[in-house]
Design a protein around this motif. Structure first.
Motif, PDB file in Angstrom:
ATOM      1  N   GLU A  77      34.347   7.886 -25.227  1.00  0.00           N
ATOM      2  CA  GLU A  77      33.064   7.374 -24.737  1.00  0.00           C
ATOM      3  C   GLU A  77      31.999   8.466 -24.726  1.00  0.00           C
ATOM      4  OE1 GLU A  77      34.729   3.889 -21.720  1.00  0.00           O
ATOM      5  OE2 GLU A  77      34.449   5.935 -20.988  1.00  0.00           O
ATOM      6  N   LEU A  78      32.364   9.664 -24.299  1.00  0.00           N
ATOM      7  CA  LEU A  78      31.393  10.749 -24.258  1.00  0.00           C
ATOM      8  C   LEU A  78      30.960  11.148 -25.666  1.00  0.00           C
ATOM      9  CD1 LEU A  78      32.847  13.020 -21.429  1.00  0.00           C
ATOM     10  CD2 LEU A  78      31.059  11.282 -21.266  1.00  0.00           C
ATOM     11  N   THR A  79      31.896  11.157 -26.600  1.00  0.00           N
ATOM     12  CA  THR A  79      31.546  11.452 -27.989  1.00  0.00           C
ATOM     13  C   THR A  79      30.539  10.438 -28.518  1.00  0.00           C
ATOM     14  OG1 THR A  79      33.687  12.495 -28.444  1.00  0.00           O
ATOM     15  CG2 THR A  79      32.460  11.667 -30.333  1.00  0.00           C
ATOM     16  N   SER A  80      30.765   9.170 -28.202  1.00  0.00           N
ATOM     17  CA  SER A  80      29.843   8.117 -28.623  1.00  0.00           C
ATOM     18  C   SER A  80      28.470   8.293 -27.977  1.00  0.00           C
ATOM     19  CB  SER A  80      30.418   6.741 -28.266  1.00  0.00           C
ATOM     20  OG  SER A  80      29.509   5.710 -28.570  1.00  0.00           O
ATOM     21  N   HIS A  81      28.454   8.604 -26.684  1.00  0.00           N
ATOM     22  CA  HIS A  81      27.176   8.802 -25.984  1.00  0.00           C
ATOM     23  C   HIS A  81      26.401   9.968 -26.584  1.00  0.00           C
ATOM     24  CE1 HIS A  81      28.211   5.748 -23.240  1.00  0.00           C
ATOM     25  NE2 HIS A  81      28.840   6.453 -22.330  1.00  0.00           N
ATOM     26  N   LEU A  82      27.100  11.058 -26.911  1.00  0.00           N
ATOM     27  CA  LEU A  82      26.428  12.200 -27.527  1.00  0.00           C
ATOM     28  C   LEU A  82      25.850  11.825 -28.883  1.00  0.00           C
ATOM     29  CD1 LEU A  82      28.727  15.286 -26.813  1.00  0.00           C
ATOM     30  CD2 LEU A  82      26.348  15.020 -26.110  1.00  0.00           C
ATOM     31  N   ALA A  83      26.641  11.131 -29.686  1.00  0.00           N
ATOM     32  CA  ALA A  83      26.201  10.764 -31.028  1.00  0.00           C
ATOM     33  C   ALA A  83      24.988   9.848 -31.003  1.00  0.00           C
ATOM     34  CB  ALA A  83      27.350  10.094 -31.780  1.00  0.00           C
ATOM     35  N   LYS A  84      24.917   9.006 -29.981  1.00  0.00           N
ATOM     36  CA  LYS A  84      23.817   8.046 -29.889  1.00  0.00           C
ATOM     37  C   LYS A  84      22.651   8.559 -29.061  1.00  0.00           C
ATOM     38  CE  LYS A  84      27.031   4.188 -30.387  1.00  0.00           C
ATOM     39  NZ  LYS A  84      27.672   3.004 -29.735  1.00  0.00           N
ATOM     40  N   ASP A 123      25.241   0.972 -34.293  1.00  0.00           N
ATOM     41  CA  ASP A 123      25.688   0.982 -32.903  1.00  0.00           C
ATOM     42  C   ASP A 123      26.351  -0.333 -32.482  1.00  0.00           C
ATOM     43  OD1 ASP A 123      24.693   3.520 -32.696  1.00  0.00           O
ATOM     44  OD2 ASP A 123      22.816   2.933 -31.729  1.00  0.00           O
ATOM     45  N   GLN A 124      25.872  -1.458 -33.030  1.00  0.00           N
ATOM     46  CA  GLN A 124      26.394  -2.762 -32.603  1.00  0.00           C
ATOM     47  C   GLN A 124      27.576  -3.221 -33.442  1.00  0.00           C
ATOM     48  OE1 GLN A 124      25.268  -4.194 -29.801  1.00  0.00           O
ATOM     49  NE2 GLN A 124      23.884  -2.428 -29.619  1.00  0.00           N
ATOM     50  N   GLY A 125      27.727  -2.666 -34.637  1.00  0.00           N
ATOM     51  CA  GLY A 125      28.910  -2.964 -35.435  1.00  0.00           C
ATOM     52  C   GLY A 125      28.779  -4.093 -36.424  1.00  0.00           C
ATOM     53  N   ASN A 126      27.786  -4.957 -36.257  1.00  0.00           N
ATOM     54  CA  ASN A 126      27.553  -5.998 -37.257  1.00  0.00           C
ATOM     55  C   ASN A 126      26.101  -6.468 -37.189  1.00  0.00           C
ATOM     56  OD1 ASN A 126      27.276  -8.193 -35.314  1.00  0.00           O
ATOM     57  ND2 ASN A 126      29.511  -8.155 -35.107  1.00  0.00           N
ATOM     58  N   PHE A 127      25.709  -7.286 -38.154  1.00  0.00           N
ATOM     59  CA  PHE A 127      24.309  -7.669 -38.291  1.00  0.00           C
ATOM     60  C   PHE A 127      23.869  -8.644 -37.200  1.00  0.00           C
ATOM     61  CE2 PHE A 127      24.593  -5.339 -42.014  1.00  0.00           C
ATOM     62  CZ  PHE A 127      23.415  -5.359 -42.767  1.00  0.00           C
ATOM     63  N   SER A 128      24.761  -9.536 -36.790  1.00  0.00           N
ATOM     64  CA  SER A 128      24.352 -10.542 -35.799  1.00  0.00           C
ATOM     65  C   SER A 128      24.066  -9.892 -34.449  1.00  0.00           C
ATOM     66  CB  SER A 128      25.418 -11.629 -35.667  1.00  0.00           C
ATOM     67  OG  SER A 128      26.663 -11.078 -35.255  1.00  0.00           O
ATOM     68  N   ARG A 129      24.944  -8.992 -33.991  1.00  0.00           N
ATOM     69  CA  ARG A 129      24.696  -8.314 -32.716  1.00  0.00           C
ATOM     70  C   ARG A 129      23.494  -7.384 -32.816  1.00  0.00           C
ATOM     71  NH1 ARG A 129      30.516  -7.907 -32.387  1.00  0.00           N
ATOM     72  NH2 ARG A 129      30.428  -5.735 -33.131  1.00  0.00           N
ATOM     73  N   ALA A 130      23.338  -6.743 -33.977  1.00  0.00           N
ATOM     74  CA  ALA A 130      22.190  -5.860 -34.167  1.00  0.00           C
ATOM     75  C   ALA A 130      20.887  -6.645 -34.096  1.00  0.00           C
ATOM     76  CB  ALA A 130      22.305  -5.135 -35.505  1.00  0.00           C
ATOM     77  N   ALA A 131      20.857  -7.838 -34.684  1.00  0.00           N
ATOM     78  CA  ALA A 131      19.651  -8.670 -34.641  1.00  0.00           C
ATOM     79  C   ALA A 131      19.322  -9.071 -33.207  1.00  0.00           C
ATOM     80  CB  ALA A 131      19.850  -9.906 -35.520  1.00  0.00           C
ATOM     81  N   ALA A 132      20.353  -9.457 -32.449  1.00  0.00           N
ATOM     82  CA  ALA A 132      20.115  -9.816 -31.052  1.00  0.00           C
ATOM     83  C   ALA A 132      19.614  -8.619 -30.262  1.00  0.00           C
ATOM     84  CB  ALA A 132      21.417 -10.349 -30.443  1.00  0.00           C
ATOM     85  N   HIS A 133      20.164  -7.436 -30.542  1.00  0.00           N
ATOM     86  CA  HIS A 133      19.728  -6.217 -29.857  1.00  0.00           C
ATOM     87  C   HIS A 133      18.262  -5.911 -30.140  1.00  0.00           C
ATOM     88  CE1 HIS A 133      20.154  -2.187 -28.116  1.00  0.00           C
ATOM     89  NE2 HIS A 133      19.517  -1.728 -29.183  1.00  0.00           N
ATOM     90  N   CYS A 134      17.820  -6.188 -31.369  1.00  0.00           N
ATOM     91  CA  CYS A 134      16.433  -5.900 -31.759  1.00  0.00           C
ATOM     92  C   CYS A 134      15.488  -7.074 -31.496  1.00  0.00           C
ATOM     93  CB  CYS A 134      16.378  -5.537 -33.241  1.00  0.00           C
ATOM     94  SG  CYS A 134      17.227  -3.997 -33.661  1.00  0.00           S
ATOM     95  N   ASN A 135      16.041  -8.183 -30.972  1.00  0.00           N
ATOM     96  CA  ASN A 135      15.237  -9.378 -30.674  1.00  0.00           C
ATOM     97  C   ASN A 135      14.579  -9.956 -31.922  1.00  0.00           C
ATOM     98  OD1 ASN A 135      15.668  -9.423 -27.790  1.00  0.00           O
ATOM     99  ND2 ASN A 135      14.302  -7.654 -27.664  1.00  0.00           N
ATOM    100  N   VAL A 136      15.334  -9.978 -33.023  1.00  0.00           N
ATOM    101  CA  VAL A 136      14.855 -10.609 -34.255  1.00  0.00           C
ATOM    102  C   VAL A 136      15.969 -11.505 -34.769  1.00  0.00           C
ATOM    103  CG1 VAL A 136      13.331  -8.682 -34.848  1.00  0.00           C
ATOM    104  CG2 VAL A 136      15.674  -8.714 -35.738  1.00  0.00           C
TER     105      VAL A 136
END
Length: 297
Positions: A129-136, A15-28
């Motif tokens: 945007e709606l396609t993305s919202h449905l997928a997620k 969902d975030q597109g890379n590891f750094s943003r994903a880590a921040a999203h997960c608070n790790v």
């Protein structure tokens, strides 16, 4: 056994597109997340991502696993929610294409009052945007463009409609049934930047040597209609748009059509098979607008 936190790491990277943003999203930290993804890949016995300096992409196995990971996460959240004592009604999260007239949705909401029966959430957005919202899993169902060749979601067409000009009712050409693009060469135009037909419309005019001045570029169709009625300019809109003071003659030779309908994930199939009153009210108002001929339902 798969730990849930590994699924959360995996979905965050997608969902975030890379590891750094994903880590921040997960608070790790990023190293912690990378170790978790590596553990998940060892458990599954296959790489899930292709890593480069520029981006992170899913492997073929990762794409297959994504479908299951989304489902597991949704089911887990539903299970947790069902165990919590609450008086809240069931939720209904509806996405609506931004180029569907908001007045139709407002009228349907006023008639059906979904707020009395659901924890209701309404989200407007573009087709992408709606396609993305449905997928997620961020919305349950979307009123959007369907029959576009995709097989990602369940679909139920509601209506098919074409496009036409929208011009001030007192314009000298407003009484004509159809107007050629060449007749508009000296007219001021308005651009609906969010319109799914924008590239086709632009090509139609440029191929005929028409390159008008643009007085407004907007993603707000209510604003566009008001300013057309005020005499600011002319645009092309789906036939479902109407307003006092705005004429809707056809654009000669522009035969593009769109099909609007419901798109849902497999988990929301019940909303297609037994549509709630709000959906029926929206469908009725689309039909009442004379949006063309009904799609196959």
């Amino acid at each position: 056994m798969l730990d849930r936190y590994l699924l959360r790491y995996f979905l965050a990277v997608v969902d975030q597109g890379n590891f750094s943003r994903a880590a921040a999203h997960c608070n790790v930290s990023q190293p912690t997340l990378s170790v978790g993804i590596a553990k998940l890949e060892r458990t599954l016995g296959t790489p899930l991502f292709v890593r480069t300096n520029q981006r992170v992409e899913l492997t073929e196995a990762g794409s297959r696993f994504l479908v299951h990971a989304r489902r597991i996460e949704r089911e887990f959240n539903l299970a947790i929610g069902s165990m919590s004592p609450t008086d809240h009604p069931p939720s209904l999260r509806l996405g609506v294409l931004g180029s569907v007239p908001s007045v139709l949705v407002a009228q349907a909401v006023a008639a059906a009052r979904p707020m009395k029966h659901y924890r209701f959430e309404l989200i407007f957005g573009s087709e992408r945007e709606l396609t993305s919202h449905l997928a997620k899993g961020r919305i349950d169902i979307a009123l959007t463009l369907v029959q576009r060749g995709g097989e990602r979601f369940l679909e139920k067409p509601v209506c098919t409609e074409g496009y036409a000009l929208a011009m001030p009712a007192d314009h000298p050409l407003a009484g004509q049934e159809s107007i050629a693009a060449e007749e508009l060469a000296n007219e001021v135009m308005i651009v609906r930047r969010h319109c799914e037909a924008l590239s086709d419309t632009s090509r139609h005019f440029t191929e005929r040597g028409v390159r008008p001045h643009f007085a407004l570029r907007s993603t707000d169709d209510d604003r566009v209609l008001n300013l057309i009625a005020a005499g600011l300019g002319i645009t092309v809109m789906p036939l479902c748009y109407r307003r006092d003071g705005v004429a809707r003659p056809l654009l000669a030779g522009f035969d593009l059509k769109r099909t609007v309908g419901w798109a849902a994930s497999a988990e929301a199939e019940h909303l297609l098979n037994a549509p709630p009153p709000l959906f029926l009210a929206i469908e009725q108002r689309l039909a009442d607008r004379g949006t063309g001929f009904p799609g196959p339902i």
